[in-house]
Design an enzyme around this catalytic site. Structure first.
Site, PDB file in Angstrom:
ATOM      1  N   ARG A 118       0.840  -1.214   0.000  1.00 46.20           N
ATOM      2  CA  ARG A 118       0.000   0.000   0.000  1.00 46.20           C
ATOM      3  C   ARG A 118       0.871   1.260   0.000  1.00 46.20           C
ATOM      4  O   ARG A 118       0.670   2.172  -0.805  1.00 46.20           O
ATOM      5  CB  ARG A 118      -0.911   0.000   1.241  1.00 46.20           C
ATOM      6  CG  ARG A 118      -2.096  -0.935   1.136  1.00 46.20           C
ATOM      7  CD  ARG A 118      -2.816  -1.050   2.479  1.00 46.20           C
ATOM      8  NE  ARG A 118      -2.023  -1.838   3.404  1.00 46.20           N
ATOM      9  CZ  ARG A 118      -2.208  -3.143   3.629  1.00 46.20           C
ATOM     10  NH1 ARG A 118      -3.186  -3.776   3.046  1.00 46.20           N
ATOM     11  NH2 ARG A 118      -1.428  -3.803   4.460  1.00 46.20           N
ATOM     12  N   ASN A 168       6.561   7.458  11.666  1.00 50.02           N
ATOM     13  CA  ASN A 168       5.430   8.238  11.156  1.00 50.02           C
ATOM     14  C   ASN A 168       5.940   9.441  10.368  1.00 50.02           C
ATOM     15  O   ASN A 168       6.687  10.254  10.896  1.00 50.02           O
ATOM     16  CB  ASN A 168       4.528   8.694  12.307  1.00 50.02           C
ATOM     17  CG  ASN A 168       3.184   9.144  11.783  1.00 50.02           C
ATOM     18  OD1 ASN A 168       3.115  10.070  10.986  1.00 50.02           O
ATOM     19  ND2 ASN A 168       2.132   8.474  12.209  1.00 50.02           N
ATOM     20  N   HIS A 182      -5.927   1.231  13.557  1.00 49.56           N
ATOM     21  CA  HIS A 182      -5.416   1.043  12.189  1.00 49.56           C
ATOM     22  C   HIS A 182      -6.242  -0.015  11.468  1.00 49.56           C
ATOM     23  O   HIS A 182      -6.952  -0.805  12.092  1.00 49.56           O
ATOM     24  CB  HIS A 182      -3.948   0.601  12.203  1.00 49.56           C
ATOM     25  CG  HIS A 182      -2.989   1.726  12.454  1.00 49.56           C
ATOM     26  ND1 HIS A 182      -2.627   2.118  13.712  1.00 49.56           N
ATOM     27  CD2 HIS A 182      -2.337   2.557  11.593  1.00 49.56           C
ATOM     28  CE1 HIS A 182      -1.777   3.145  13.627  1.00 49.56           C
ATOM     29  NE2 HIS A 182      -1.592   3.427  12.352  1.00 49.56           N
ATOM     30  N   HIS A 183      -6.045  -0.060  10.151  1.00 52.19           N
ATOM     31  CA  HIS A 183      -6.702  -1.029   9.276  1.00 52.19           C
ATOM     32  C   HIS A 183      -6.390  -2.480   9.681  1.00 52.19           C
ATOM     33  O   HIS A 183      -5.375  -2.749  10.323  1.00 52.19           O
ATOM     34  CB  HIS A 183      -6.269  -0.800   7.826  1.00 52.19           C
ATOM     35  CG  HIS A 183      -4.771  -0.758   7.656  1.00 52.19           C
ATOM     36  ND1 HIS A 183      -4.034  -1.879   7.380  1.00 52.19           N
ATOM     37  CD2 HIS A 183      -3.872   0.260   7.764  1.00 52.19           C
ATOM     38  CE1 HIS A 183      -2.753  -1.563   7.307  1.00 52.19           C
ATOM     39  NE2 HIS A 183      -2.622  -0.264   7.528  1.00 52.19           N
ATOM     40  N   LYS A 228      -2.786  -4.340   9.272  1.00 52.50           N
ATOM     41  CA  LYS A 228      -1.546  -3.927   9.946  1.00 52.50           C
ATOM     42  C   LYS A 228      -0.990  -5.066  10.793  1.00 52.50           C
ATOM     43  O   LYS A 228      -1.707  -5.666  11.582  1.00 52.50           O
ATOM     44  CB  LYS A 228      -1.793  -2.684  10.805  1.00 52.50           C
ATOM     45  CG  LYS A 228      -0.514  -2.104  11.378  1.00 52.50           C
ATOM     46  CD  LYS A 228      -0.726  -0.717  11.946  1.00 52.50           C
ATOM     47  CE  LYS A 228       0.534  -0.156  12.585  1.00 52.50           C
ATOM     48  NZ  LYS A 228       1.647   0.003  11.651  1.00 52.50           N
ATOM     49  N   GLY A 248       4.002   1.748  15.511  1.00 52.41           N
ATOM     50  CA  GLY A 248       5.280   2.441  15.725  1.00 52.41           C
ATOM     51  C   GLY A 248       5.054   3.835  16.278  1.00 52.41           C
ATOM     52  O   GLY A 248       5.813   4.311  17.132  1.00 52.41           O
ATOM     53  N   THR A 249       4.002   4.482  15.816  1.00 53.97           N
ATOM     54  CA  THR A 249       3.710   5.839  16.297  1.00 53.97           C
ATOM     55  C   THR A 249       3.342   5.818  17.779  1.00 53.97           C
ATOM     56  O   THR A 249       3.766   6.692  18.546  1.00 53.97           O
ATOM     57  CB  THR A 249       2.556   6.450  15.472  1.00 53.97           C
ATOM     58  OG1 THR A 249       2.905   6.338  14.100  1.00 53.97           O
ATOM     59  CG2 THR A 249       2.326   7.906  15.835  1.00 53.97           C
TER      60      THR A 249
HETATM   61  P1  NAD Z   1       1.859  -3.796   2.897  1.00 56.27           P
HETATM   62  O1  NAD Z   1       1.676  -5.124   3.549  1.00 56.27           O
HETATM   63  O2  NAD Z   1       0.790  -3.294   1.999  1.00 56.27           O
HETATM   64  O3  NAD Z   1       3.234  -3.779   2.089  1.00 56.27           O
HETATM   65  C1  NAD Z   1       4.394  -4.460   2.496  1.00 56.27           C
HETATM   66  C2  NAD Z   1       5.142  -4.908   1.243  1.00 56.27           C
HETATM   67  O4  NAD Z   1       6.336  -5.593   1.665  1.00 56.27           O
HETATM   68  C3  NAD Z   1       4.314  -5.887   0.407  1.00 56.27           C
HETATM   69  O5  NAD Z   1       4.318  -5.537  -0.961  1.00 56.27           O
HETATM   70  C4  NAD Z   1       5.010  -7.231   0.644  1.00 56.27           C
HETATM   71  O6  NAD Z   1       4.923  -8.134  -0.462  1.00 56.27           O
HETATM   72  C5  NAD Z   1       6.449  -6.780   0.891  1.00 56.27           C
HETATM   73  N1  NAD Z   1       7.170  -7.847   1.595  1.00 56.27           N
HETATM   74  C6  NAD Z   1       6.791  -8.457   2.749  1.00 56.27           C
HETATM   75  N2  NAD Z   1       7.675  -9.444   3.061  1.00 56.27           N
HETATM   76  C7  NAD Z   1       8.600  -9.435   2.067  1.00 56.27           C
HETATM   77  C8  NAD Z   1       9.756 -10.226   1.814  1.00 56.27           C
HETATM   78  N3  NAD Z   1      10.130 -11.194   2.670  1.00 56.27           N
HETATM   79  N4  NAD Z   1      10.520  -9.926   0.730  1.00 56.27           N
HETATM   80  C9  NAD Z   1      10.151  -8.947  -0.124  1.00 56.27           C
HETATM   81  N5  NAD Z   1       9.056  -8.165   0.060  1.00 56.27           N
HETATM   82  C10 NAD Z   1       8.291  -8.415   1.138  1.00 56.27           C
HETATM   83  O7  NAD Z   1       2.109  -2.766   4.082  1.00 56.27           O
HETATM   84  P2  NAD Z   1       1.990  -1.167   4.040  1.00 56.27           P
HETATM   85  O8  NAD Z   1       0.678  -0.775   4.593  1.00 56.27           O
HETATM   86  O9  NAD Z   1       2.447  -0.659   2.721  1.00 56.27           O
HETATM   87  O10 NAD Z   1       3.075  -0.785   5.156  1.00 56.27           O
HETATM   88  C11 NAD Z   1       4.440  -1.122   4.984  1.00 56.27           C
HETATM   89  C12 NAD Z   1       5.211  -0.773   6.231  1.00 56.27           C
HETATM   90  O11 NAD Z   1       5.203   0.649   6.414  1.00 56.27           O
HETATM   91  C13 NAD Z   1       4.628  -1.361   7.528  1.00 56.27           C
HETATM   92  O12 NAD Z   1       5.687  -1.661   8.396  1.00 56.27           O
HETATM   93  C14 NAD Z   1       3.784  -0.208   8.060  1.00 56.27           C
HETATM   94  O13 NAD Z   1       3.550  -0.295   9.437  1.00 56.27           O
HETATM   95  C15 NAD Z   1       4.694   0.953   7.708  1.00 56.27           C
HETATM   96  N6  NAD Z   1       4.052   2.266   7.627  1.00 56.27           N
HETATM   97  C16 NAD Z   1       4.801   3.304   8.055  1.00 56.27           C
HETATM   98  C17 NAD Z   1       4.320   4.586   7.958  1.00 56.27           C
HETATM   99  C18 NAD Z   1       5.197   5.716   8.389  1.00 56.27           C
HETATM  100  O14 NAD Z   1       4.786   6.887   8.273  1.00 56.27           O
HETATM  101  N7  NAD Z   1       6.413   5.421   8.875  1.00 56.27           N
HETATM  102  C19 NAD Z   1       3.054   4.819   7.411  1.00 56.27           C
HETATM  103  C20 NAD Z   1       2.307   3.733   6.963  1.00 56.27           C
HETATM  104  C21 NAD Z   1       2.827   2.446   7.068  1.00 56.27           C
END
Ligand code: NAD
Length: 215
Positions: free
Chosen positions: A11, A97, A127-128, A131, A137-138
């Site tokens: 996402r 975040n 969260h959705h 997650k 983390g936030t």
């Molecule tokens: P998501 O599950 O939609 O995407 C994760 C991606 O990582 C997927 O495409 C998945 O196939 C890939 N992946 C997982 N395991 C893998 C592996 N072993 N090898 C290769 N690719 C792999 O999740 P998301 O909602 O996009 O969130 C991703 C991360 O970002 C999460 O940790 C989420 O908590 C974090 N996040 C952080 C913030 C921020 O502001 N820091 C905001 C939103 C989400």
């Protein structure tokens, strides 16, 4: 700017790719479960995946010797330590975040904590349903403001992008600060800001707070 994304099919990966392209940047590297795709050396790497991908991210970053922005949550203390280590070789921005509003919530929480040391405190996050980590983390960033343990309620509901609130209570009144991310685009905007910030930075580990508040 040429950029690379680790977790491209996710996402956040898709949101960041679309926003960077909208702003005229080109994607030249990507990595996900279906492998890697490289057409050129990126100017910057961005990781929004899962903690189990972390070692690969380190490997790519050190091999290409490019700045890294990492937003993946649920990192272990050991992974955070390794991030600090590689930041002596490349500039890194790490944050759980990337929204500006959460930086304001953190500041407001610090102010309330300084002024209301004896009040009860409770953190809440929603969260959705997809997650993986809990609490978010936030929420951990908010907990880290306090010297004491603060309870966090974590809800997983529908498609919520991210809600956080901190409540302070005395016997007579309650004050609550809260933040709602209306879409993932707000995080992608923060990642883009961080990429601009890193253009002028030497090696080191930076927070999103520094991205927002440094001139
Ligand atoms: P998501 O599950 O939609 O995407 C994760 C991606 O990582 C997927 O495409 C998945 O196939 C890939 N992946 C997982 N395991 C893998 C592996 N072993 N090898 C290769 N690719 C792999 O999740 P998301 O909602 O996009 O969130 C991703 C991360 O970002 C999460 O940790 C989420 O908590 C974090 N996040 C952080 C913030 C921020 O502001 N820091 C905001 C939103 C989400």
């Amino acid at each position: 700017m040429k950029f690379g994304i680790i977790g491209i099919n996710g996402r956040m990966g898709q949101e960041i790719k679309n926003l960077f392209q909208e702003y005229g940047s080109n994607i030249v590297f990507s990595f996900d479960k279906d492998g890697e795709n490289k057409t050129d050396k990126p100017d910057i790497l961005i990781d929004f995946s899962l903690p189990e991908v972390f070692e690969k991210t380190l490997e790519f970053t050190l091999k290409m010797k490019v700045p890294l922005i990492i937003g993946t949550t649920g990192l272990s203390d050991d992974q955070l330590r390794k991030l600090r280590e590689i930041s002596s070789e490349v500039p890194v921005v790490q944050s759980y975040n990337f929204s500006i509003g959460i930086q304001m919530l953190l500041k407001a929480t610090e102010m309330l904590n300084d002024n209301l040391p004896d009040w009860d405190v409770e953190i809440s996050e929603t969260h959705h349903r997809f997650k993986k980590d809990k609490p978010s983390g936030t929420a951990i960033m908010i907990q880290n403001i306090f010297d004491k343990n603060v309870n966090t309620s974590a809800l997983r509901l529908g498609n919520v992008a991210g809600d956080h609130s901190v409540s302070f209570g005395s016997l007579g009144e309650i004050v609550t600060v809260s933040h709602r991310a209306l879409s993932r685009r707000t995080f992608a905007e923060g990642v883009y800001k961080s990429a601009q910030f890193l253009k002028h930075k030497t090696n080191g580990l930076y927070t999103f707070k520094e991205v927002i508040f440094s001139k």
